[in-house]
Design a protein around this motif. Sequence first.
Motif, PDB file in Angstrom:
ATOM      1  N   UNK A   1       0.835  -1.201   0.000  1.00 59.86           N
ATOM      2  CA  UNK A   1       0.000   0.000   0.000  1.00 59.86           C
ATOM      3  C   UNK A   1       0.871   1.252   0.000  1.00 59.86           C
ATOM      4  N   UNK A   2       1.909   1.242   0.835  1.00 54.35           N
ATOM      5  CA  UNK A   2       2.815   2.382   0.934  1.00 54.35           C
ATOM      6  C   UNK A   2       3.478   2.658  -0.419  1.00 54.35           C
ATOM      7  N   UNK A   3       3.977   1.605  -1.051  1.00 50.32           N
ATOM      8  CA  UNK A   3       4.623   1.750  -2.360  1.00 50.32           C
ATOM      9  C   UNK A   3       3.650   2.303  -3.397  1.00 50.32           C
ATOM     10  N   UNK A   4       2.449   1.715  -3.488  1.00 46.38           N
ATOM     11  CA  UNK A   4       1.469   2.165  -4.482  1.00 46.38           C
ATOM     12  C   UNK A   4       1.010   3.593  -4.217  1.00 46.38           C
ATOM     13  N   UNK A   5       0.786   3.928  -2.966  1.00 44.71           N
ATOM     14  CA  UNK A   5       0.309   5.268  -2.614  1.00 44.71           C
ATOM     15  C   UNK A   5       1.327   6.343  -3.000  1.00 44.71           C
ATOM     16  N   UNK A   6       2.605   6.056  -2.764  1.00 44.87           N
ATOM     17  CA  UNK A   6       3.658   7.050  -3.002  1.00 44.87           C
ATOM     18  C   UNK A   6       4.208   7.029  -4.420  1.00 44.87           C
ATOM     19  N   UNK A   7       3.957   5.969  -5.171  1.00 43.49           N
ATOM     20  CA  UNK A   7       4.526   5.835  -6.509  1.00 43.49           C
ATOM     21  C   UNK A   7       3.873   6.793  -7.513  1.00 43.49           C
ATOM     22  N   UNK A   8       4.673   7.408  -8.384  1.00 42.24           N
ATOM     23  CA  UNK A   8       4.104   8.249  -9.438  1.00 42.24           C
ATOM     24  C   UNK A   8       3.546   7.414 -10.604  1.00 42.24           C
ATOM     25  N   UNK A   9       3.863   6.130 -10.627  1.00 40.09           N
ATOM     26  CA  UNK A   9       3.415   5.241 -11.702  1.00 40.09           C
ATOM     27  C   UNK A   9       1.935   4.890 -11.541  1.00 40.09           C
ATOM     28  N   UNK A  10       1.332   4.443 -12.640  1.00 38.51           N
ATOM     29  CA  UNK A  10      -0.036   3.940 -12.584  1.00 38.51           C
ATOM     30  C   UNK A  10      -0.004   2.420 -12.673  1.00 38.51           C
TER      31      UNK A  10
ATOM     32  N   UNK B   1     -13.294  -8.564   1.795  1.00 36.13           N
ATOM     33  CA  UNK B   1     -12.228  -9.095   0.951  1.00 36.13           C
ATOM     34  C   UNK B   1     -11.925  -8.091  -0.159  1.00 36.13           C
ATOM     35  N   UNK B   2     -10.637  -7.749  -0.320  1.00 32.87           N
ATOM     36  CA  UNK B   2     -10.239  -6.873  -1.419  1.00 32.87           C
ATOM     37  C   UNK B   2     -10.362  -7.652  -2.715  1.00 32.87           C
ATOM     38  N   UNK B   3     -11.012  -7.074  -3.697  1.00 33.22           N
ATOM     39  CA  UNK B   3     -11.096  -7.697  -5.008  1.00 33.22           C
ATOM     40  C   UNK B   3      -9.943  -7.230  -5.879  1.00 33.22           C
ATOM     41  N   UNK B   4      -9.795  -5.923  -5.979  1.00 32.85           N
ATOM     42  CA  UNK B   4      -8.768  -5.345  -6.844  1.00 32.85           C
ATOM     43  C   UNK B   4      -8.274  -4.027  -6.269  1.00 32.85           C
ATOM     44  N   UNK B   5      -7.062  -3.676  -6.669  1.00 36.83           N
ATOM     45  CA  UNK B   5      -6.508  -2.365  -6.379  1.00 36.83           C
ATOM     46  C   UNK B   5      -6.078  -1.768  -7.708  1.00 36.83           C
ATOM     47  N   UNK B   6      -6.392  -0.501  -7.909  1.00 34.54           N
ATOM     48  CA  UNK B   6      -5.980   0.194  -9.135  1.00 34.54           C
ATOM     49  C   UNK B   6      -5.400   1.544  -8.747  1.00 34.54           C
ATOM     50  N   UNK B   7      -4.344   1.918  -9.428  1.00 33.65           N
ATOM     51  CA  UNK B   7      -3.723   3.233  -9.196  1.00 33.65           C
ATOM     52  C   UNK B   7      -3.725   3.963 -10.528  1.00 33.65           C
ATOM     53  N   UNK B   8      -4.365   5.142 -10.553  1.00 31.51           N
ATOM     54  CA  UNK B   8      -4.325   5.968 -11.748  1.00 31.51           C
ATOM     55  C   UNK B   8      -4.000   7.405 -11.329  1.00 31.51           C
ATOM     56  N   UNK B   9      -4.125   8.350 -12.228  1.00 29.78           N
ATOM     57  CA  UNK B   9      -3.770   9.742 -11.914  1.00 29.78           C
ATOM     58  C   UNK B   9      -4.672  10.347 -10.847  1.00 29.78           C
ATOM     59  N   UNK B  10      -5.844   9.733 -10.633  1.00 34.61           N
ATOM     60  CA  UNK B  10      -6.776  10.234  -9.625  1.00 34.61           C
ATOM     61  C   UNK B  10      -6.505   9.687  -8.232  1.00 34.61           C
ATOM     62  N   UNK B  11      -5.645   8.675  -8.119  1.00 35.81           N
ATOM     63  CA  UNK B  11      -5.318   8.137  -6.801  1.00 35.81           C
ATOM     64  C   UNK B  11      -5.251   6.626  -6.775  1.00 35.81           C
ATOM     65  N   UNK B  12      -5.164   6.100  -5.559  1.00 30.65           N
ATOM     66  CA  UNK B  12      -5.101   4.664  -5.309  1.00 30.65           C
ATOM     67  C   UNK B  12      -6.480   4.205  -4.842  1.00 30.65           C
ATOM     68  N   UNK B  13      -7.047   3.213  -5.534  1.00 29.55           N
ATOM     69  CA  UNK B  13      -8.407   2.769  -5.260  1.00 29.55           C
ATOM     70  C   UNK B  13      -8.427   1.297  -4.873  1.00 29.55           C
ATOM     71  N   UNK B  14      -9.264   0.977  -3.904  1.00 31.46           N
ATOM     72  CA  UNK B  14      -9.508  -0.402  -3.488  1.00 31.46           C
ATOM     73  C   UNK B  14     -10.952  -0.713  -3.831  1.00 31.46           C
TER      74      UNK B  14
END
Length: 191
Positions: free
Chosen positions: A37-46, A69-82
């Motif tokens: 979570x820390x890596x995804x939240x701070x990463x500039x990548x999608x 239960x988490x199904x998916x996590x996605x990171x885009x320019x709008x943020x990190x989503x669970x």
Amino acid sequence: MVNIADMKPTFIAIIHLLFCQQIGNSQTFWIPKKSLYDFLYKSPETFPHLHFNNEEIFVPTSKKNNKRIIGSIAKNKNGLFIIVFGTGQVYKATAITEKEMAITRMDSTIFWGNNFSSHDFSYNDTLFSFGGYGFWNLNGQLRYFQEGGEWQIFKLNDEHVLNSGFCQLDSKNGKLYYIQLPFNAETEEKR
């Protein structure tokens, strides 16, 4: 004697006000931070799609164990989503500390139980959900999420049921590939 027909508009208005107020309040929860979570939240990548198996998060529910239960996590320019498995619930990571991450509920979804095992992903900074099952039915619907609201159906020329777990998004070319196993739609079978 009270006439129910006279009360109906008032009753509907009261229920609507209570219901909208319940949904309108965003809910923020603090969950234990993990290195991913820390890596995804701070990463500039999608990262358009990360699928999880049996990864639990604490979100207050009516269930005894208060876990989802988490199904998916996605990171885009709008943020990190669970995206929570089988519920349509969307949470956005809104803050992070040394030990915890804040997630805020972004949807107003009412659980209908029709999107278990859907393929959730981000494309062009929009969250999508394809296929799934529920109510003894498989579907091939493509849904997109409008922040602060509900999942909306994206109209397709044909609905092809997603009945396998094999999906791959080609973000560069805007294509979603999946394997469809032989399928007999019993509800549409002619007798």
